[in-house]
Enzyme design. Structure first.
Site: not given
Ligand SMILES: [Zn+2]
Length: 425
Positions: A303, A230, A60, A177, A92, A62, A58
């Site tokens: 995360d 999470h 990110h 999530h 995302n 970007r 998990h």
């Molecule tokens: Zn996340």
């Protein structure tokens, strides 16, 4: 490049033993105490421990779309410094990998810019907007690791149910999530005694747990592999534990920050303590530890969520959710839980390697002859303060700056190549 790592220690059946490792053509060729170096690049592992490269399910990165926060290059460099060799990138981004074309774009960027292995998630819904489902089959064929709308919860039960049915058919995991938007109440931290003291709006624990309970019943009906991101509350741990006992195919992760901090550790209205899900109460923290130890929570994931300084300087109300995690995960967890005997070193290594790998049927996270040579060398004696200005991540957003930790990665080898090593003093 072939490598010979000599005089290193490794964990075998819970015991530390001295060994040498030969790496040929990117794979672990031999492991043994009596090996001799041949014509290879030699690495002196004296005083170091070798472990499989860490696997983070998990993260990110970007890019594309958020390059001011992080890029695939800076994110994977940061991950390598933290000892990670396989990471799974959340969708995302802009664009969201929600179509074959958008996923191919992400794959192209990874191929060009990643220093370590990056496995991209594809989204469950178009633009993660929760309205229109993506083509899971096509996204699988184009290399999607699993499906998630991480960052937001899937609000409609029907959307989640149909996704799970489809995912079960093609043997892919649905990763969630969990957050019911009707229960957030504009909260910026955990709804509890600390939010009242600080006069900030709180997110109730039930916003998470009610969503997990719903999804577990949907996963049971659909026969899907459902993975919870999470986990942060005691009720969430309880419903996952009950579901596992009932035979539902559910797995779950917990982050280092939820294992290390509670709402009581939030000193002030400081956005370095703003993350989603938020830091919870002491009883939740206790339940997360119990859940990890009894296997209700399967592994640890960071995360890692970088933001720019400007996005984190406007207090809890005006800042983004999330903290960085790659470069501090191992030193923090080792210092706070292994050194004092709460966990064994083997447990911590397993939660960062083989457990996430096995959960998603990945062939990584183990140190064995014939396996890809993804390795981390750790100096368990090295003492150092966490200094955010030394981060290789573009993000500096962490509540752990200034914490003194013992036990740091000193070299990371990905597929037989050294991708990061500490600078010699
Ligand atoms: Zn996340």
């Amino acid at each position: 490049m072939n490598l010979f790592i000599k005089n290193v220690t490794m964990l075998q059946n819970g015991e530390m033993s001295p060994t040498n490792i030969r790496v040929v053509n990117g794979k672990v060729n031999e492991i043994g105490r009596n090996l001799q170096a041949q014509n290879e690049t030699q690495i002196d592992g004296k005083g170091r421990m070798v472990a499989p490269g860490f696997v983070d399910i998990h993260v990110h990165l970007r890019e594309p779309g958020g390059e001011q926060k992080e890029t695939i290059e800076s994110g994977t460099r940061s991950a390598a410094k933290g000892g990670f060799t396989t990471i799974c990138a959340m969708p995302n981004t802009r664009p969201v990998p929600d179509t074959k074309e958008n996923l191919q774009l992400v794959n192209g960027l990874i191929e060009k810019n990643a220093l370590i292995r990056v496995l991209p998630y594809a989204s469950i819904t178009i633009r993660e907007a929760g309205k229109e489902r993506t083509n899971l089959q096509e996204l699988k064929e184009n290399g999607a690791f699993a499906f998630t709308d991480d960052g937001v919860g899937i609000q409609e039960a029907g959307m989640m149910y149909e996704t799970m049915q489809e995912a079960a058919k093609i043997d892919m995991a649905v990763v969630a999530h969990c957050e019911d938007n009707s229960l957030i109440y504009d909260g910026v931290m955990h709804d509890g005694k600390r939010s009242r003291e600080l006069g900030l709006k709180g997110i109730p624990a039930v916003a998470e747990s009610v969503h997990i309970a719903r999804d577990i019943l949907l996963a049971e009906a659909a026969g899907a592999h459902y993975h919870v991101c999470h986990v942060s509350t005691k009720e969430s741990v309880r419903v996952i534990r009950d579901a596992k006992r009932a035979g539902v195919r559910v797995t779950a992760e917990v982050t280092p920050h939820h294992l290390l901090l509670t709402e009581d550790d939030i000193p002030a209205d400081d956005a370095n303590y703003k993350m989603n899900p938020p830091l919870r109460a002491k009883e939740d923290w206790q339940a997360l530890h119990e859940g990890l130890l009894d296997g209700t929570l399967d592994f640890i994931a960071t995360d890692h969520a970088p933001h720019t300084a400007a996005e984190k300087t406007n207090g809890m109300n005006g800042s983004m959710f999330g903290i960085v995690g790659f470069e501090t995960a191992f030193p923090l967890l080792y210092s706070k839980f292994v050194k004092n005997g709460t966990w064994t070193l083997q447990q911590l290594i397993d939660w960062l390697t083989i457990k996430p790998s096995e959960t998603f049927n990945l062939p990584y996270g183990k140190l064995e002859t014939g396996q890809v040579a993804d390795l981390v060398l750790l100096d368990l004696e090295k003492e150092q303060e966490i200094q955010v200005n030394t981060f290789l991540s573009k993000g500096r957003n962490t509540p752990f700056g200034g914490w003194k930790c013992t036990g740091w990665p000193v070299m990371t080898i990905f597929s037989g190549e050294i991708v990061w090593q500490e600078e010699e003093n």
